[in-house]
Design a protein around this motif. Structure first.
Motif, PDB file in Angstrom:
ATOM      1  N   THR A  26       0.836  -1.209   0.000  1.00 37.06           N
ATOM      2  CA  THR A  26       0.000   0.000   0.000  1.00 37.06           C
ATOM      3  C   THR A  26       0.869   1.256   0.000  1.00 37.06           C
ATOM      4  N   SER A  27       2.064   1.153  -0.629  1.00 40.51           N
ATOM      5  CA  SER A  27       3.024   2.269  -0.529  1.00 40.51           C
ATOM      6  C   SER A  27       2.736   3.431  -1.472  1.00 40.51           C
ATOM      7  N   GLY A  28       1.858   3.250  -2.463  1.00 42.42           N
ATOM      8  CA  GLY A  28       1.604   4.338  -3.414  1.00 42.42           C
ATOM      9  C   GLY A  28       0.225   4.921  -3.219  1.00 42.42           C
ATOM     10  N   SER A  74      -2.351   8.605   3.825  1.00 40.78           N
ATOM     11  CA  SER A  74      -1.551   9.435   4.739  1.00 40.78           C
ATOM     12  C   SER A  74      -0.795  10.526   3.978  1.00 40.78           C
ATOM     13  N   GLU A  75      -0.643  10.360   2.647  1.00 42.58           N
ATOM     14  CA  GLU A  75       0.023  11.401   1.846  1.00 42.58           C
ATOM     15  C   GLU A  75      -0.965  12.418   1.268  1.00 42.58           C
ATOM     16  N   THR A  76      -2.206  12.434   1.771  1.00 38.93           N
ATOM     17  CA  THR A  76      -3.196  13.394   1.264  1.00 38.93           C
ATOM     18  C   THR A  76      -2.697  14.846   1.329  1.00 38.93           C
ATOM     19  N   VAL A  93       0.033  11.164  -8.838  1.00 35.00           N
ATOM     20  CA  VAL A  93       0.395   9.782  -8.493  1.00 35.00           C
ATOM     21  C   VAL A  93       1.684   9.820  -7.681  1.00 35.00           C
ATOM     22  N   HIS A  94       1.711   9.079  -6.577  1.00 39.06           N
ATOM     23  CA  HIS A  94       2.903   8.978  -5.723  1.00 39.06           C
ATOM     24  C   HIS A  94       3.268   7.501  -5.580  1.00 39.06           C
ATOM     25  N   THR A  95       4.563   7.185  -5.774  1.00 41.45           N
ATOM     26  CA  THR A  95       5.022   5.799  -5.612  1.00 41.45           C
ATOM     27  C   THR A  95       6.373   5.764  -4.892  1.00 41.45           C
ATOM     28  N   HIS A  96       6.774   4.525  -4.544  1.00 41.92           N
ATOM     29  CA  HIS A  96       8.138   4.242  -4.086  1.00 41.92           C
ATOM     30  C   HIS A  96       8.784   3.318  -5.126  1.00 41.92           C
ATOM     31  N   SER A  97       8.546   3.567  -6.411  1.00 38.67           N
ATOM     32  CA  SER A  97       9.057   2.689  -7.477  1.00 38.67           C
ATOM     33  C   SER A  97      10.580   2.551  -7.340  1.00 38.67           C
ATOM     34  N   ASN A 158      15.036  10.232  -0.258  1.00 38.27           N
ATOM     35  CA  ASN A 158      14.858   9.125   0.698  1.00 38.27           C
ATOM     36  C   ASN A 158      13.408   8.690   0.839  1.00 38.27           C
ATOM     37  N   HIS A 159      12.625   8.848  -0.247  1.00 34.68           N
ATOM     38  CA  HIS A 159      11.210   8.520  -0.140  1.00 34.68           C
ATOM     39  C   HIS A 159      10.645   7.925  -1.436  1.00 34.68           C
ATOM     40  N   GLY A 160      10.549   8.708  -2.522  1.00 34.67           N
ATOM     41  CA  GLY A 160       9.892   8.152  -3.710  1.00 34.67           C
ATOM     42  C   GLY A 160       9.678   9.156  -4.816  1.00 34.67           C
TER      43      GLY A 160
END
Ligand SMILES: [Zn+2]
Length: 224
Positions: A26-28, A74-76, A93-97, A158-160
């Motif tokens: 559920t990281s993205g 949580s990134e809202t 769109v936010h990811t940790h690709s 250090n995040h995405g």
């Protein structure tokens, strides 16, 4: 329930992020701006495989829940913060690709190493926002500053990653390009010193791309 079509688009892109391997667990997260200026955002902590359009949470531009049984991502704050500073953006769109996040952990923004980077940024470079704790307004500010007025992608140290678009499919397509570019840059750096495109070369491609692919404006994945 309002905005059924847009809810479906958000849920569909969330599933495509999982199917493409760009997001695990559920990281993205994905969001879209409604015509009324509110924001539909994926919920926190739910498996996107079972995500239904009605699970997508409606929040106002400050991130307060308007409609939805689940907690918003949580990134809202980062999503709503970007919408507040970029009036033309319709989706985030936010990811940790893996490769893009590898660069973000090395502290390496992406230089103009490949012409496709012009679809992410007019100068062919992907900027790096400084590190701060996830889910904070401070991170929203750093991401907004890195994206500036016209950039469609940035790395979060250090995040995405963050990409923006007119609609969820466009932001998703840019995440795909960002990860491909990040892998190429990482591999070239490991093998040696990449040859960078000049500002003139980038300008020529940017001009060509802005008048190209107009039959399919929703997609960036059919370009050369
Ligand atoms: Zn994250």
């Amino acid at each position: 329930m309002k905005h059924h079509g847009l809810r479906e688009e958000v849920a569909h892109v969330a599933k495509r992020l999982i199917d493409s391997g760009l997001v695990t667990g559920t990281s993205g997260n994905v969001s879209a701006r409604t015509p009324e200026g509110e924001v539909l955002v994926t919920p926190s902590g739910i498996d996107y495989e079972v995500l239904e359009p009605e699970d997508v949470v409606l929040v106002d531009i400050e991130g307060t829940v308007v409609e939805g049984a689940l907690e918003p991502s949580s990134e809202t704050p980062m999503h709503t913060g970007i919408y507040r500073v970029r009036a033309e953006v319709g989706a985030v769109v936010h990811t940790h690709s893996i490769y893009a996040t590898t660069l973000a952990c090395l502290g390496w923004p992406i230089p103009p190493v490949h012409y496709m980077l012009t679809t992410l940024s007019g100068d062919g470079q992907v900027p790096l926002a400084p590190y701060t704790t996830y889910g904070t307004e401070e991170l929203a500010g750093y991401a907004g500053d890195a994206l500036g007025e016209g950039c469609n992608a940035c790395l979060l140290q250090n995040h995405g990653t963050v990409t923006v678009g007119a609609h969820p499919e466009e932001a998703f397509a840019r995440t795909v390009v960002l990860e491909e570019m990040a892998e190429i840059y990482y591999r070239t750096r490991i093998a040696g010193e990449p040859v960078l495109l000049s500002p003139g070369q980038i300008e020529e491609v940017a001009a060509k791309i802005s008048g190209y692919g107009q039959a399919k404006p929703a997609s960036t994945d059919n370009r050369g």
